[in-house]
Write a protein that holds these residues in place. Structure first.
Motif, PDB file in Angstrom:
ATOM      1  N   CYS A  50       4.563   2.911   3.755  1.00  0.00           N
ATOM      2  CA  CYS A  50       4.430   1.694   2.949  1.00  0.00           C
ATOM      3  C   CYS A  50       5.315   0.596   3.542  1.00  0.00           C
ATOM      4  O   CYS A  50       6.241   0.873   4.310  1.00  0.00           O
ATOM      5  CB  CYS A  50       4.807   1.961   1.488  1.00  0.00           C
ATOM      6  N   ILE A  51       5.044  -0.626   3.155  1.00  0.00           N
ATOM      7  CA  ILE A  51       5.828  -1.760   3.662  1.00  0.00           C
ATOM      8  C   ILE A  51       7.260  -1.713   3.126  1.00  0.00           C
ATOM      9  O   ILE A  51       8.197  -2.118   3.816  1.00  0.00           O
ATOM     10  CB  ILE A  51       5.140  -3.090   3.287  1.00  0.00           C
ATOM     11  N   LEU A  52       7.434  -1.202   1.915  1.00  0.00           N
ATOM     12  CA  LEU A  52       8.781  -1.080   1.357  1.00  0.00           C
ATOM     13  C   LEU A  52       9.702  -0.326   2.306  1.00  0.00           C
ATOM     14  O   LEU A  52      10.856  -0.723   2.519  1.00  0.00           O
ATOM     15  CB  LEU A  52       8.718  -0.352   0.010  1.00  0.00           C
ATOM     16  N   GLU A  53       9.209   0.759   2.887  1.00  0.00           N
ATOM     17  CA  GLU A  53      10.012   1.530   3.833  1.00  0.00           C
ATOM     18  C   GLU A  53      10.182   0.802   5.160  1.00  0.00           C
ATOM     19  O   GLU A  53      11.281   0.762   5.725  1.00  0.00           O
ATOM     20  CB  GLU A  53       9.334   2.877   4.111  1.00  0.00           C
ATOM     21  N   LEU A  54       9.094   0.256   5.655  1.00  0.00           N
ATOM     22  CA  LEU A  54       9.111  -0.341   6.985  1.00  0.00           C
ATOM     23  C   LEU A  54       9.938  -1.613   7.037  1.00  0.00           C
ATOM     24  O   LEU A  54      10.577  -1.911   8.046  1.00  0.00           O
ATOM     25  CB  LEU A  54       7.675  -0.652   7.424  1.00  0.00           C
TER      26      LEU A  54
ATOM     27  N   TRP B 264      -1.525   1.695  -4.764  1.00  0.00           N
ATOM     28  CA  TRP B 264      -1.125   0.300  -4.606  1.00  0.00           C
ATOM     29  C   TRP B 264       0.060  -0.030  -5.525  1.00  0.00           C
ATOM     30  O   TRP B 264       0.115   0.432  -6.662  1.00  0.00           O
ATOM     31  CB  TRP B 264      -2.294  -0.619  -4.921  1.00  0.00           C
ATOM     32  N   SER B 265       0.981  -0.830  -5.016  1.00  0.00           N
ATOM     33  CA  SER B 265       2.211  -1.107  -5.759  1.00  0.00           C
ATOM     34  C   SER B 265       2.601  -2.580  -5.683  1.00  0.00           C
ATOM     35  O   SER B 265       2.534  -3.200  -4.613  1.00  0.00           O
ATOM     36  CB  SER B 265       3.377  -0.276  -5.191  1.00  0.00           C
ATOM     37  N   ALA B 266       2.995  -3.112  -6.820  1.00  0.00           N
ATOM     38  CA  ALA B 266       3.585  -4.451  -6.890  1.00  0.00           C
ATOM     39  C   ALA B 266       5.106  -4.249  -6.934  1.00  0.00           C
ATOM     40  O   ALA B 266       5.677  -3.930  -7.980  1.00  0.00           O
ATOM     41  CB  ALA B 266       3.091  -5.194  -8.128  1.00  0.00           C
ATOM     42  N   ARG B 267       5.750  -4.389  -5.797  1.00  0.00           N
ATOM     43  CA  ARG B 267       7.142  -3.952  -5.673  1.00  0.00           C
ATOM     44  C   ARG B 267       8.112  -4.774  -6.514  1.00  0.00           C
ATOM     45  O   ARG B 267       9.094  -4.225  -7.041  1.00  0.00           O
ATOM     46  CB  ARG B 267       7.562  -4.007  -4.194  1.00  0.00           C
TER      47      ARG B 267
ATOM     48  N   TYR C  68       0.856  -1.195   0.000  1.00  0.00           N
ATOM     49  CA  TYR C  68       0.000   0.000   0.000  1.00  0.00           C
ATOM     50  C   TYR C  68       0.889   1.240   0.000  1.00  0.00           C
ATOM     51  O   TYR C  68       2.097   1.153   0.286  1.00  0.00           O
ATOM     52  CB  TYR C  68      -0.916   0.014   1.232  1.00  0.00           C
ATOM     53  N   GLU C  69       0.311   2.401  -0.295  1.00  0.00           N
ATOM     54  CA  GLU C  69       1.042   3.661  -0.161  1.00  0.00           C
ATOM     55  C   GLU C  69       0.091   4.724   0.374  1.00  0.00           C
ATOM     56  O   GLU C  69      -0.952   5.006  -0.217  1.00  0.00           O
ATOM     57  CB  GLU C  69       1.643   4.103  -1.499  1.00  0.00           C
ATOM     58  N   LEU C  70       0.454   5.310   1.496  1.00  0.00           N
ATOM     59  CA  LEU C  70      -0.344   6.309   2.191  1.00  0.00           C
ATOM     60  C   LEU C  70      -0.072   7.694   1.594  1.00  0.00           C
ATOM     61  O   LEU C  70       1.021   8.245   1.775  1.00  0.00           O
ATOM     62  CB  LEU C  70      -0.014   6.278   3.686  1.00  0.00           C
ATOM     63  N   GLU C  71      -1.078   8.239   0.894  1.00  0.00           N
ATOM     64  CA  GLU C  71      -0.921   9.516   0.200  1.00  0.00           C
ATOM     65  C   GLU C  71      -2.158  10.392   0.366  1.00  0.00           C
ATOM     66  O   GLU C  71      -3.237   9.927   0.756  1.00  0.00           O
ATOM     67  CB  GLU C  71      -0.688   9.292  -1.300  1.00  0.00           C
ATOM     68  N   VAL C  72      -1.988  11.651   0.008  1.00  0.00           N
ATOM     69  CA  VAL C  72      -3.090  12.604  -0.114  1.00  0.00           C
ATOM     70  C   VAL C  72      -3.068  13.130  -1.548  1.00  0.00           C
ATOM     71  O   VAL C  72      -1.998  13.223  -2.168  1.00  0.00           O
ATOM     72  CB  VAL C  72      -2.936  13.762   0.894  1.00  0.00           C
ATOM     73  N   ALA C  73      -4.241  13.449  -2.081  1.00  0.00           N
ATOM     74  CA  ALA C  73      -4.328  13.960  -3.448  1.00  0.00           C
ATOM     75  C   ALA C  73      -5.213  15.193  -3.489  1.00  0.00           C
ATOM     76  O   ALA C  73      -6.109  15.366  -2.652  1.00  0.00           O
ATOM     77  CB  ALA C  73      -4.884  12.894  -4.390  1.00  0.00           C
TER      78      ALA C  73
ATOM     79  N   HIS D  18       6.252  -5.887   8.757  1.00  0.00           N
ATOM     80  CA  HIS D  18       5.029  -6.497   8.236  1.00  0.00           C
ATOM     81  C   HIS D  18       5.317  -7.149   6.895  1.00  0.00           C
ATOM     82  O   HIS D  18       5.990  -6.567   6.037  1.00  0.00           O
ATOM     83  CB  HIS D  18       3.906  -5.466   8.084  1.00  0.00           C
ATOM     84  N   ARG D  19       4.792  -8.338   6.698  1.00  0.00           N
ATOM     85  CA  ARG D  19       4.958  -9.031   5.417  1.00  0.00           C
ATOM     86  C   ARG D  19       4.237  -8.265   4.306  1.00  0.00           C
ATOM     87  O   ARG D  19       3.427  -7.381   4.558  1.00  0.00           O
ATOM     88  CB  ARG D  19       4.385 -10.448   5.523  1.00  0.00           C
ATOM     89  N   TRP D  20       4.526  -8.646   3.055  1.00  0.00           N
ATOM     90  CA  TRP D  20       3.787  -8.093   1.923  1.00  0.00           C
ATOM     91  C   TRP D  20       2.319  -8.483   2.027  1.00  0.00           C
ATOM     92  O   TRP D  20       1.973  -9.483   2.656  1.00  0.00           O
ATOM     93  CB  TRP D  20       4.376  -8.595   0.597  1.00  0.00           C
ATOM     94  N   LEU D  21       1.451  -7.703   1.408  1.00  0.00           N
ATOM     95  CA  LEU D  21       0.010  -7.922   1.528  1.00  0.00           C
ATOM     96  C   LEU D  21      -0.442  -9.175   0.793  1.00  0.00           C
ATOM     97  O   LEU D  21       0.082  -9.528  -0.264  1.00  0.00           O
ATOM     98  CB  LEU D  21      -0.738  -6.706   0.974  1.00  0.00           C
ATOM     99  N   GLU D  22      -1.458  -9.815   1.376  1.00  0.00           N
ATOM    100  CA  GLU D  22      -2.013 -11.041   0.816  1.00  0.00           C
ATOM    101  C   GLU D  22      -3.536 -10.935   0.780  1.00  0.00           C
ATOM    102  O   GLU D  22      -4.131 -10.125   1.496  1.00  0.00           O
ATOM    103  CB  GLU D  22      -1.603 -12.250   1.666  1.00  0.00           C
ATOM    104  N   PRO D  23      -4.201 -11.767  -0.040  1.00  0.00           N
ATOM    105  CA  PRO D  23      -5.662 -11.784  -0.041  1.00  0.00           C
ATOM    106  C   PRO D  23      -6.200 -11.994   1.377  1.00  0.00           C
ATOM    107  O   PRO D  23      -5.697 -12.813   2.138  1.00  0.00           O
ATOM    108  CB  PRO D  23      -5.996 -12.967  -0.957  1.00  0.00           C
ATOM    109  N   GLY D  24      -7.218 -11.213   1.716  1.00  0.00           N
ATOM    110  CA  GLY D  24      -7.789 -11.243   3.060  1.00  0.00           C
ATOM    111  C   GLY D  24      -7.345 -10.073   3.914  1.00  0.00           C
ATOM    112  O   GLY D  24      -8.007  -9.728   4.901  1.00  0.00           O
TER     113      GLY D  24
END
Length: 340
Positions: free
Chosen positions: A303-307, A205-208, A172-177, A312-318
Motif C-alpha cells: 500500500c502507499i501508506l507503507e511505501l 481500499w482505505s481513506a488514510r 489501495y491494499e494488496l490482499e488475498v481472501a 507514489h502520491r495518494w490515489l486520485e480520480p483517473g
C-alpha cells in the motif's frame, strides 16, 4: 475451477455496490469463456442423460450452501461439457458459454454473509505502526486479529471506485481472501482448510486520513474503509492450488501496479499467521457459515501508506490500480470522482 458471477453485457444495468442485478448468474472459466453453470447442467441433462439429482443454483451464495454435494454435481457437469465446442452449445436458444468479451464480471461473491479482514503480515503491521510512531505490541504475536468490514460495499473487476469526497489520502491494499464453504465452529488448524471453498484477490481500499483519526479513538477502522472493497476476478477452488500448497502455506506471488507502474510485491507465504490459523480464530465461540469472507490483511509493501508518498502520491480520480496474484488472476479498478 475458477468460479465467477457475471452478467451479459447486452443486459447490463447500472450496478451499485450491495445490489445484485436480477440478471446476474454464476459460471466457471474455461478456454477463455464463461460457462453458465445452470445452462450447462440443463444441456448435460437433456443431451447426455446426466442424472438430475440436484438443481444447481444460479447465484454464488446459494451455490456455496450446497456444499460438497453441489461441487460434486458441478464436477459431473463440467466433465460432460469438457471437450465439446463450447461456442455451439445452446439450451432453448440460450448460449451455454460466452466469450469473456461479452460479459461483465461482478464480484464473485457479491454480498458475503460477513467480512472479517485480518492483520496477518508482520512486515505491513510493523511499517504501518512505525508510520504512526508506534512500536509493535506483544499481543499481536499471540493471536491473529481482525476487524469486521462492510459486506455491502463489494465491487468486482473493472468496476469504478468512487473516491470519498472527504478524503485526500486514498490508498489501495494488496490482499488475498478466502471464502468459507461450509458451516463450522471451534475448528482446529488441521480442520480449517477443509472449510475453504476457494481463494480470490481482495483490495481493501482505505481513506488514510479518515482512518488515522478513527484509530486515535481506539475503535477503528470504520469510515476509513466503509466505501469500497474489490473482490475477484474469480473464486479459485483449492484443487487448482494444490501444487502451490505446503501444509497450510500458499506460495503465490502478489503484485500491485498503479497506472502500469509496479509499486508492491510480496508472497502469500510471507503471512505470519496462515489462513488456517485465521479461520481457527474466526471460528472460536462463533459458527462460520458458507459465504463468510476472510481477508489476509495487506502484504508487506502492499500500500502507499507503507511505501510513502515520495514513492507514489495518494490515489486520485483517473488512476488505475491493478492487483495480480499468481493463479488467482488480475483485479483491476479505476478511481473516479465521487457522485456525491
Amino acid at each position: 475451477m475458477k468460479l465467477v458471477t457475471y452478467i451479459a453485457k447486452e443486459r447490463a444495468l447500472p450496478i451499485s455496490s450491495g445490489r445484485l442485478p436480477k440478471e446476474a448468474r454464476i459460471g466457471w472459466v474455461q478456454e477463455e469463456m464463461i460457462v453458465d453453470i445452470g445452462l450447462a447442467q440443463q444441456w448435460a441433462v437433456f443431451n447426455h442423460g446426466l442424472p438430475k439429482t440436484q438443481i444447481l443454483p444460479t447465484d454464488m451464495q446459494c451455490f456455496l450452501e450446497t456444499g460438497s454435494q453441489g461441487l460434486e454435481t458441478l464436477s459431473q457437469v463440467a466433465e460432460t461439457v469438457d471437450g465439446k465446442d463450447l461456442r455451439s452449445l445452446q439450451v432453448e436458444g440460450k448460449l451455454v458459454a460466452r466469450s469473456m468479451q461479452t460479459v461483465t464480471l461482478l464480484s464473485p461473491l457479491p454480498t458475503p454473509r460477513s467480512f472479517r479482514d485480518f492483520y496477518a503480515f508482520e512486515q505491513h503491521v510493523k511499517t504501518a505502526r512505525a508510520k504512526r510512531g508506534l512500536d509493535m505490541v506483544p499481543e499481536w504475536y499471540e493471536i491473529p486479529v481482525f476487524y469486521f468490514s462492510n459486506p455491502y460495499t463489494m465491487i468486482g473487476p473493472e468496476a469504478a471506485v468512487e473516491k470519498p469526497w472527504n478524503t485526500e489520502e486514498l490508498d489501495y491494499e494488496l490482499e488475498v481472501a478466502c471464502v468459507i464453504g461450509k458451516a463450522g465452529k471451534d475448528l482446529s488448524v488441521e480442520q480449517a482448510m477443509d472449510y475453504v471453498a476457494g481463494f480470490c484477490i481482495l483490495n481493501d481500499w482505505s481513506a488514510r486520513d479518515l482512518q488515522r483519526k478513527e484509530m486515535k479513538v481506539g475503535l477503528g477502522p470504520a469510515k476509513g474503509k466503509d466505501f469500497a472493497t474489490s473482490l475477484g476476478p474469480w473464486l479459485v477452488t483449492l484443487d487448482e492450488l494444490e501444487d502451490r500448497r505446503s501444509e497450510n502455506e500458499l506460495d503465490l506471488t502478489m503484485v500491485a501496479r498503479v497506472n502500469g507502474q509496479e509499486l508492491s510485491r510480496g508472497n502469500v507465504r510471507d503471512l505470519t499467521y496462515s489462513f488456517a490459523q485465521m479461520i481457527v480464530q474466526a471460528s472460536r465461540n462463533c459458527p462460520l457459515q458458507p459465504g463468510d469472507l476472510i481477508g489476509s490483511g495487506t502484504v508487506g509493501t502492499g500500500c502507499i501508506l507503507e511505501l510513502g508518498t515520495d514513492v507514489h502520491r495518494w490515489l486520485e480520480p483517473g488512476d488505475e490500480v491493478e492487483l495480480e496474484v499468481e493463479r488467482l488472476g488480475v483485479l483491476k479498478n479505476k478511481v473516479v470522482d465521487s457522485s456525491c
